[in-house]
Design an enzyme around this catalytic site. Structure first.
Site, short mmCIF file in Angstrom:
data_model
loop_
_atom_site.label_atom_id
_atom_site.label_comp_id
_atom_site.label_asym_id
_atom_site.label_seq_id
_atom_site.Cartn_x
_atom_site.Cartn_y
_atom_site.Cartn_z
N TYR A 160 50.91 -39.90 -63.88
CA TYR A 160 50.53 -38.80 -63.00
C TYR A 160 51.35 -38.86 -61.69
CZ TYR A 160 48.51 -36.23 -59.31
OH TYR A 160 48.40 -35.39 -58.25
N HIS A 212 43.69 -40.07 -59.06
CA HIS A 212 43.54 -38.98 -60.04
C HIS A 212 42.43 -39.24 -61.07
CE1 HIS A 212 45.16 -35.35 -62.16
NE2 HIS A 212 45.44 -35.04 -60.91
N GLU A 236 42.62 -41.11 -53.04
CA GLU A 236 42.08 -39.83 -53.49
C GLU A 236 41.49 -39.95 -54.89
OE1 GLU A 236 45.02 -36.77 -53.15
OE2 GLU A 236 44.12 -35.60 -54.76
N GLU A 262 38.93 -31.84 -55.09
CA GLU A 262 39.84 -30.75 -55.48
C GLU A 262 39.37 -29.99 -56.71
OE1 GLU A 262 43.48 -33.12 -55.99
OE2 GLU A 262 43.39 -32.70 -58.12
N ARG A 283 38.10 -32.33 -50.25
CA ARG A 283 39.34 -31.67 -50.68
C ARG A 283 39.12 -30.31 -51.36
NH1 ARG A 283 44.06 -33.27 -51.09
NH2 ARG A 283 44.45 -33.00 -53.32
C1 GCO Z 1 46.89 -33.12 -56.17
C2 GCO Z 1 46.35 -32.81 -57.52
C3 GCO Z 1 47.27 -32.06 -58.40
C4 GCO Z 1 46.52 -31.67 -59.69
C5 GCO Z 1 46.93 -30.31 -60.10
C6 GCO Z 1 46.21 -29.83 -61.35
O1 GCO Z 1 46.35 -34.02 -55.56
O2 GCO Z 1 47.78 -32.43 -55.74
O3 GCO Z 1 45.74 -33.92 -58.08
O4 GCO Z 1 48.48 -32.71 -58.66
O5 GCO Z 1 46.74 -32.58 -60.70
O6 GCO Z 1 46.68 -29.43 -59.04
O7 GCO Z 1 46.39 -28.49 -61.54
MG MG Z 2 44.74 -34.92 -56.45
#
Ligand code: GCO
Ligand code: MG
Length: 402
Positions: A160, A212, A236, A262, A283
């Site tokens: 990732y 992630h 995060e 997020e 977030r």
């Molecule tokens: C971040 C996020 C993104 C997500 C993506 C999925 O912190 O920017 O984790 O990289 O993986 O927005 O659509």
């Molecule tokens: Mg993220």
């Protein structure tokens, strides 16, 4: 009284897919709202086209709060990413209209500036540690004051956050890419490369890292503890946030600050995280958490508990969202940081205007409304392309959180 006369749902793929809502009033004023839900774009487009557009026709565009309540309560089925993204698009488009009607940039309608600019963090990454350090240097030279660092975990396919081109784009394949995951390898490697980055940066530049959603609470606690002396701005999404209780355990073990939210869509999804002070940064975003109206509510709750904002700002949030986010960020008292991944040239040619980046800070447009224009003609040249986010599998082939 002006009324909502026309609702357009615009789908385009200038480098990546975006869904945009445009509302036009009987006075000819237009407003834009982002409705992009990465990998599930057409569900929101259909929700807007089939279920919200008929409800909006003839309504007073000035009644933003009332329209929000009408769409949220009227759905009966509460929350969820599709509903909250669709409501967000309407809400943001109405704020854009309100700004244009008033002749003021949206941040002025939110109480005006609380700060001179919006601190952003950029994304440095690398296939190995030397490549990551080179990338960190390049971003620092561009003037960024906060840098997120991600490196490919040795032996795993497709880690990732590791960029291949100029911008990290995880939704890159017509079917989900299958990537590998090994918690032990990550826990062994990540603290070591983060230490190398901190050594390179010295003090004075913020260092961030995105886990992630990959760790269990006790693993996240161990990770947070192991990087304490690196003074991360945040770790995060250390663990999936659906279970808000889980953060209590992490909190008991480490002083590394925590950011999450997020993928969450409403104030209820972050209520416990905020009121029990289980996180330091929330977030949630203007696009996936119900628009400016609802995000402001979340941020105001967070302010009471000394939780600061740190909105998601990946490429899959369109420039309309970037603009709306910066109007909110410049106004709220408890702003923390804003993610900034940027967009491709193709994207920025379709969505023109928006905030200006200078010395690691974003500055909102002074144009009335959000300050973003949509080029229909150009957008039509980029038809929708199915693109999915990857999935992650453990070494034994079972699915993990991506
Ligand atoms: C971040 C996020 C993104 C997500 C993506 C999925 O912190 O920017 O984790 O990289 O993986 O927005 O659509
Ligand atoms: Mg993220």
């Amino acid at each position: 009284m002006a009324t909502i006369e026309r609702v357009d749902i615009l789908v385009t793929s200038p480098g990546r897919n975006f869904v945009t809502l445009r509302i036009t009033t009987s006075d000819g004023v237009t407003g834009l709202g982002d409705a992009t839900l990465n990998g599930r774009e057409l569900a929101v487009a259909a929700y807007l086209r089939d279920h919200l557009a008929p409800l909006l026709a003839g309504r007073d565009p000035a009644r933003i709060e009332d329209t929000w309540q009408y769409l949220y309560r009227g759905a009966y089925w509460r929350r969820g990413p599709v509903t909250m993204t669709a409501i967000a698009a309407v809400d943001v488009a109405l704020w854009d209209i309100k700004g244009k009607v008033a002749g003021l940039p949206v941040y002025q309608l939110l109480g005006g500036r609380s700060r001179d600019g919006v601190l952003v963090y950029c994304h440095a990454s690398g296939a190995d540690v030397p490549a990551l350090l080179d990338d960190v240097d390049a971003y620092r030279e561009k003037g960024f004051r906060a840098i997120r660092a991600q490196a490919a975990v040795p032996g795993l396919s497709g880690s990732y956050g590791v960029r291949k081109g100029t911008i990290y784009e995880p939704a890159a394949t017509a079917l989900p890419d299958e990537q590998g995951w090994d918690t032990e390898a990550y826990l062994d490697f990540a603290p070591r490369y983060l230490a190398a980055v901190r050594e390179r940066l010295g003090s004075g530049i913020h260092l961030l890292h995105d886990v992630h959603h990959r760790l269990t609470p006790i693993e996240a606690a161990r990770f947070g503890k192991s990087v304490e002396e690196l003074r991360l701005f945040w770790m995060e999404d250390p663990t999936p946030a659906e279970n808000q209780d889980a953060f209590r355990l992490i909190r008991q073990h480490t002083t590394t600050p925590i950011a999450t939210g997020e993928v969450l869509n409403s104030i209820w999804d972050v209520r416990q995280l905020i009121t029990e002070q289980l996180i330091d940064y929330v977030r949630t975003t203007v696009v996936h958490a119900g628009g400016i109206t609802h995000l402001r509510r979340i941020f105001d709750l967070a302010a009471l508990y000394q939780v600061r904002t740190g909105s998601h700002g990946a490429t899959d949030l369109s420039p309309v969202s970037t603009a709306a986010a910066v109007h909110v960020d410049i106004a709220v008292s408890n702003f923390g940081i804003q993610e900034h991944m940027g967009h491709t040239e193709e994207t920025l040619n379709v969505f023109r205007g928006g905030p200006r980046l200078e010395n690691g800070m974003l500055h909102p447009s002074e144009e009335p409304g959000l300050g973003v224009e949509y080029d229909d003609e150009l957008a039509a040249r980029y038809p929708y392309e199915p693109r999915y986010l990857p999935v992650a599998r453990r070494l034994d082939g079972s699915l993990h959180d991506w």
